[in-house]
Write a protein that holds these residues in place. Structure first.
Motif, mmCIF file in Angstrom:
data_model
loop_
_atom_site.group_PDB
_atom_site.id
_atom_site.type_symbol
_atom_site.label_atom_id
_atom_site.label_comp_id
_atom_site.label_asym_id
_atom_site.label_seq_id
_atom_site.Cartn_x
_atom_site.Cartn_y
_atom_site.Cartn_z
ATOM 1 N N UNK A 82 -4.323 -10.772 5.902
ATOM 2 C CA UNK A 82 -4.021 -9.858 5.051
ATOM 3 C C UNK A 82 -4.747 -8.661 5.429
ATOM 4 N N UNK A 83 -4.094 -7.580 5.131
ATOM 5 C CA UNK A 83 -4.841 -6.230 5.540
ATOM 6 C C UNK A 83 -4.379 -5.225 4.980
ATOM 7 N N UNK A 84 -5.113 -4.513 3.756
ATOM 8 C CA UNK A 84 -4.945 -3.646 2.853
ATOM 9 C C UNK A 84 -5.317 -2.311 3.714
ATOM 10 N N UNK A 85 -4.523 -1.335 3.790
ATOM 11 C CA UNK A 85 -4.857 -0.090 4.532
ATOM 12 C C UNK A 85 -4.669 1.063 3.742
ATOM 13 N N UNK A 86 -5.684 1.905 3.716
ATOM 14 C CA UNK A 86 -5.581 3.312 3.055
ATOM 15 C C UNK A 86 -5.861 4.273 4.202
ATOM 16 N N UNK A 116 0.886 -1.079 -0.071
ATOM 17 C CA UNK A 116 -0.016 0.145 -0.031
ATOM 18 C C UNK A 116 0.922 1.275 -0.135
ATOM 19 N N UNK A 117 1.912 1.196 0.951
ATOM 20 C CA UNK A 117 2.882 2.387 0.976
ATOM 21 C C UNK A 117 3.456 2.678 -0.319
ATOM 22 N N UNK A 174 -0.120 3.742 9.068
ATOM 23 C CA UNK A 174 -0.459 2.187 9.061
ATOM 24 C C UNK A 174 -0.214 1.614 10.266
ATOM 25 N N UNK A 175 0.852 1.940 10.990
ATOM 26 C CA UNK A 175 1.240 1.482 12.308
ATOM 27 C C UNK A 175 0.136 1.584 13.274
ATOM 28 N N UNK A 210 3.059 8.092 6.123
ATOM 29 C CA UNK A 210 2.152 6.511 5.857
ATOM 30 C C UNK A 210 2.727 5.827 6.824
ATOM 31 N N UNK A 211 4.029 5.511 7.059
ATOM 32 C CA UNK A 211 4.296 4.240 7.969
ATOM 33 C C UNK A 211 3.541 4.576 9.433
ATOM 34 N N UNK A 268 -4.545 -9.480 13.876
ATOM 35 C CA UNK A 268 -3.397 -9.563 12.878
ATOM 36 C C UNK A 268 -2.510 -10.710 13.683
ATOM 37 N N UNK A 273 -2.723 -0.774 12.668
ATOM 38 C CA UNK A 273 -2.133 -2.166 13.070
ATOM 39 C C UNK A 273 -2.109 -2.304 14.549
#
Lengths: 160, 131
Positions: free
Chosen positions: B91-95, A126-127, B74-75, B70-71, B85, B78
């Protein structure tokens, strides 16, 4: 379908047991930093550290760049390819359950694929996709001395 | 891997949310107070048995993401779903967008197609290398 999935998983686990764990002394595993992280060996903090520093671009994925086995891993391969990055280190975590767990421990990131630039974790699919779309990836590659192929192309994706 | 067990909870495929989907929604709402939240169950597209909740995509719009990389964003996601998880969520897609970003681009990316994962790896090892 359900039975086939479970059978496949069992075969995978058995194959992994044969591949990865035979003959590894417990004392060695315990002695490594992080102790039982990833079961020692290829999943240890030191082993992973060596891998991420091996090359400016390192990817932990499912399958290989020639044959990715996961849509998210494939996306990473395709994005790198778009930028003309074909020379990088790719590690197939499906081949190594210790590494598969070890890389998640190392980055404190729960999923595969994982992309490392200059030894530093930048994120997953994604990133990387967002970095590709907003131009950051071109910049990061430049810092590594890699000129993105997109700089030479006509910026077609913006016209799309 | 725990798909068959989750299926035992009697979740019907195609419904608007099984137990894991509801948990994801509740945890993300509590942790990030999103102004917009979309949860997508991609599990049927990854060959799991009916009712398996294993692959999800989430779109989280929250002011808390402001100023974060972004990191880091996303963290945060999570962290909210740490338990899941470590368990059934494979699996996890993240926006992850701020409200301003969402306003200027209100489109959620789709998940890439499944390419078989570990199941296909077994078949590949048995066959001669293709391509």
């Amino acid at each position: 379908m359900r039975a086939a999935v479970r059978t496949g998983w069992r075969i995978g686990a058995a194959a992994a047991a044969l591949r990865g764990r035979a003959g590894r002394p417990l004392s060695q595993a315990a002695g490594e930093s992080g102790g039982a992280e990833g079961g020692g060996g290829s999943g240890s903090r030191e082993a992973v550290e060596r891998l991420v520093r091996e090359h400016p671009v390192v990817v932990f994925m499912k399958g290989s760049p020639a044959q990715p086995l996961c849509g998210f891993s494939n996306a990473v391969v395709q994005i790198l390819r778009l930028h003309g990055v074909e020379d990088y280190r790719a590690h197939d975590v499906l081949q190594d359950p210790d590494l598969r767990q070890g890389i998640k421990n190392y980055s404190n990131w729960p999923t595969i694929p994982q992309v490392y630039l200059n030894g530093e974790f930048v994120g997953g699919c994604d990133i990387l996709l967002q970095m590709h779309q907003n131009g950051d990836l071109v910049e990061e590659l430049k810092k590594l001395g890699i000129r993105s192929a997109l700089l030479d192309a006509e910026k077609d994706q913006e016209k799309k | 891997m725990r798909g068959p067990l989750l299926a035992a909870f009697g979740v019907s495929m195609g419904g608007s949310g099984g137990p894991l989907a509801r948990t994801i929604r509740a945890k993300l709402t509590a942790a990030l107070q999103p102004t917009h939240l979309e949860i997508r169950d991609d599990s049927p597209r990854h060959g799991g048995p009916p009712g398996a909740e294993t692959h999800f995509g989430v779109l989280v719009v929250s002011q808390q993401f402001s100023g974060l990389s972004l990191l880091q964003r996303h963290r945060l996601v999570h962290e909210a779903l740490q338990e899941e998880l470590a368990g059934p969520l494979h699996a996890l897609q993240v926006t992850a967008r701020t409200p301003e970003q969402w306003h200027s681009d209100p489109k959620a990316p789709q998940a890439p197609p499944c390419l078989g994962g570990s199941k296909k790896e077994q078949r590949r090892r048995e066959e001669v290398e293709q391509k």
